[in-house]
Design a protein around this motif. Structure first.
Motif, mmCIF file in Angstrom:
data_model
loop_
_atom_site.group_PDB
_atom_site.id
_atom_site.type_symbol
_atom_site.label_atom_id
_atom_site.label_comp_id
_atom_site.label_asym_id
_atom_site.label_seq_id
_atom_site.Cartn_x
_atom_site.Cartn_y
_atom_site.Cartn_z
ATOM 1 N N TYR A 81 0.840 -1.199 0.000
ATOM 2 C CA TYR A 81 0.000 0.000 0.000
ATOM 3 C C TYR A 81 0.876 1.250 0.000
ATOM 4 O O TYR A 81 1.835 1.353 0.763
ATOM 5 C CB TYR A 81 -0.902 -0.009 1.238
ATOM 6 N N VAL A 82 0.528 2.199 -0.859
ATOM 7 C CA VAL A 82 1.226 3.481 -0.899
ATOM 8 C C VAL A 82 0.195 4.603 -0.795
ATOM 9 O O VAL A 82 -0.659 4.744 -1.670
ATOM 10 C CB VAL A 82 2.049 3.659 -2.188
ATOM 11 N N PRO A 83 0.242 5.403 0.297
ATOM 12 C CA PRO A 83 -0.687 6.526 0.447
ATOM 13 C C PRO A 83 -0.218 7.735 -0.351
ATOM 14 O O PRO A 83 0.869 7.739 -0.931
ATOM 15 C CB PRO A 83 -0.641 6.809 1.954
ATOM 16 N N ALA A 140 8.344 5.170 -0.565
ATOM 17 C CA ALA A 140 7.162 4.322 -0.414
ATOM 18 C C ALA A 140 6.947 3.452 -1.653
ATOM 19 O O ALA A 140 6.620 2.257 -1.532
ATOM 20 C CB ALA A 140 5.934 5.185 -0.155
ATOM 21 N N LEU A 141 7.147 4.018 -2.831
ATOM 22 C CA LEU A 141 6.944 3.259 -4.067
ATOM 23 C C LEU A 141 8.000 2.170 -4.237
ATOM 24 O O LEU A 141 7.686 1.040 -4.628
ATOM 25 C CB LEU A 141 6.956 4.206 -5.275
ATOM 26 N N ILE A 142 9.254 2.498 -3.937
ATOM 27 C CA ILE A 142 10.320 1.502 -4.022
ATOM 28 C C ILE A 142 10.044 0.345 -3.063
ATOM 29 O O ILE A 142 10.191 -0.833 -3.417
ATOM 30 C CB ILE A 142 11.697 2.150 -3.719
ATOM 31 N N SER A 143 9.622 0.674 -1.846
ATOM 32 C CA SER A 143 9.318 -0.361 -0.849
ATOM 33 C C SER A 143 8.192 -1.267 -1.346
ATOM 34 O O SER A 143 8.228 -2.482 -1.157
ATOM 35 C CB SER A 143 8.913 0.283 0.474
ATOM 36 N N GLU A 156 -3.415 8.065 -4.722
ATOM 37 C CA GLU A 156 -2.712 9.272 -5.192
ATOM 38 C C GLU A 156 -1.192 9.083 -5.097
ATOM 39 O O GLU A 156 -0.490 9.889 -4.485
ATOM 40 C CB GLU A 156 -3.143 10.497 -4.377
ATOM 41 N N PRO A 157 -0.646 8.044 -5.711
ATOM 42 C CA PRO A 157 0.754 7.665 -5.475
ATOM 43 C C PRO A 157 1.807 8.584 -6.069
ATOM 44 O O PRO A 157 2.940 8.605 -5.594
ATOM 45 C CB PRO A 157 0.853 6.278 -6.113
ATOM 46 N N THR A 158 1.457 9.341 -7.114
ATOM 47 C CA THR A 158 2.477 10.149 -7.785
ATOM 48 C C THR A 158 2.477 11.596 -7.304
ATOM 49 O O THR A 158 3.114 12.454 -7.920
ATOM 50 C CB THR A 158 2.283 10.111 -9.315
ATOM 51 N N SER A 159 1.782 11.859 -6.217
ATOM 52 C CA SER A 159 1.766 13.207 -5.654
ATOM 53 C C SER A 159 3.193 13.642 -5.318
ATOM 54 O O SER A 159 3.896 12.999 -4.558
ATOM 55 C CB SER A 159 0.913 13.209 -4.377
ATOM 56 N N GLY A 160 3.636 14.745 -5.933
ATOM 57 C CA GLY A 160 4.979 15.256 -5.684
ATOM 58 C C GLY A 160 6.040 14.760 -6.649
ATOM 59 O O GLY A 160 7.171 15.245 -6.621
#
Length: 305
Positions: A81-83, A140-143, A156-160
């Protein structure tokens, strides 16, 4: 196809407020499922129930055939899960945080971890307190992608992230899909959902108002046309199905409802077509149209347009 996620009649109430109302959702193995809606529509509440963080008021939520609330610990062994905003330990380095996440899961891939750090252009030696929001998202995405999960939930994973890193994210999503894994992508970046997702649900005020493939849902919106004719076209803004007519440099751009497309093309052809450009409606067109319809129906007391 095997149903990996089954949501039936999901309702969630906070006191008298109904946050989710009779949500239905099915996600198959190897499917990328898009979940779109404005802030406050109920996307994150749905995800928290899937993750076993909130208990549903009523309805059935199953992942891998297990109850999302009662079997949450078991289910989490196969979920990543990625917030939208990753909160990390400020005194640890990015690399240390990734390693902790992978050890907690017990199924991480170190080679994959190193490859992803390079692909996402992350400096893993920095303390987390020194990272920008985008770099925290990278961790978070790498993990998530370095784990051996079977189901990925992205809120909303690509925020930032910058556009280059967004593209890297999209490539990673397609890679896990090709491995037969499933993805739930909740996003307001409609172009991202459009590129990746095979099936889409639109949620509004706690209700799913449309579900289907993008091609199935295009009937809800309009086709974009740019035309130039040999003989001048008479004003046709009042023709049924025609919207947003704009005259510029001898060309006319407008939108037409799908069911009226044939009659409008026949009408234009009577004036000799020099140029005709057609583009399918985007997910953003579809989304905005849906909300325009909903507002119009509401303002007319439910009588429609």
């Amino acid at each position: 196809m095997v149903n990996l996620v089954e949501v039936k009649g999901l309702t969630k109430k906070f006191g008298k407020f109904t946050a989710l109302n009779n949500i239905q959702m099915t996600i198959n193995e190897g499917e990328i499922y898009g979940f779109i809606g404005p802030n406050g529509a109920g996307k994150s509440t749905t995800i928290r129930i899937l993750l076993g963080m909130l208990k549903a008021t009523s309805g059935e939520v199953k992942i891998f055939g297990k109850d999302a609330w009662k079997d949450a610990v078991e289910i989490h062994k196969q979920i990543a899960y990625v917030p939208g905003d990753a909160n990390l330990w400020p005194n640890l380095t990015g690399g240390e945080v990734i390693d902790i996440f992978l050890k907690m899961r017990g199924n991480g891939n170190k080679n994959r971890r190193d490859e992803l750090i390079e692909r996402f252009n992350l400096d893993p030696s920095k303390k987390c307190r020194a990272y920008s929001k985008g770099n925290r998202q990278k961790i978070a995405l790498i993990s998530a992608f370095a784990s051996e999960a079977q189901f990925y939930i992205f809120d909303e994973p690509t925020s930032g992230l910058d556009p280059l890193m967004e593209r890297t994210f999209q490539q990673c999503v397609l890679e896990v899909k090709n491995e037969g894994k499933s993805v739930l992508l909740s996003s307001h970046i409609l172009s991202e959902v459009e590129k990746l997702c095979e099936k889409i649900s639109i949620i509004r005020e706690g209700k799913i108002i449309e579900t289907g493939t993008l091609s199935e849902m295009r009937h809800l919106t309009r086709t974009n046309l740019i035309v130039k004719t040999i003989k001048p076209l008479p004003p046709f803004e009042t023709k049924q199905g025609v919207h947003n007519v704009n005259y510029e440099n001898g060309e006319i751009s407008f939108q037409v409802d799908s069911e009226e497309l044939d009659s409008i093309i026949k009408f234009i052809s009577e004036f000799g077509i020099q140029k005709l450009e057609s583009s399918p409606p985007t997910l953003e067109d579809l989304f905005l149209r849906h909300y325009e319809n909903a507002k119009s129906i509401a303002s007319n007391g439910g009588k429609g347009q």
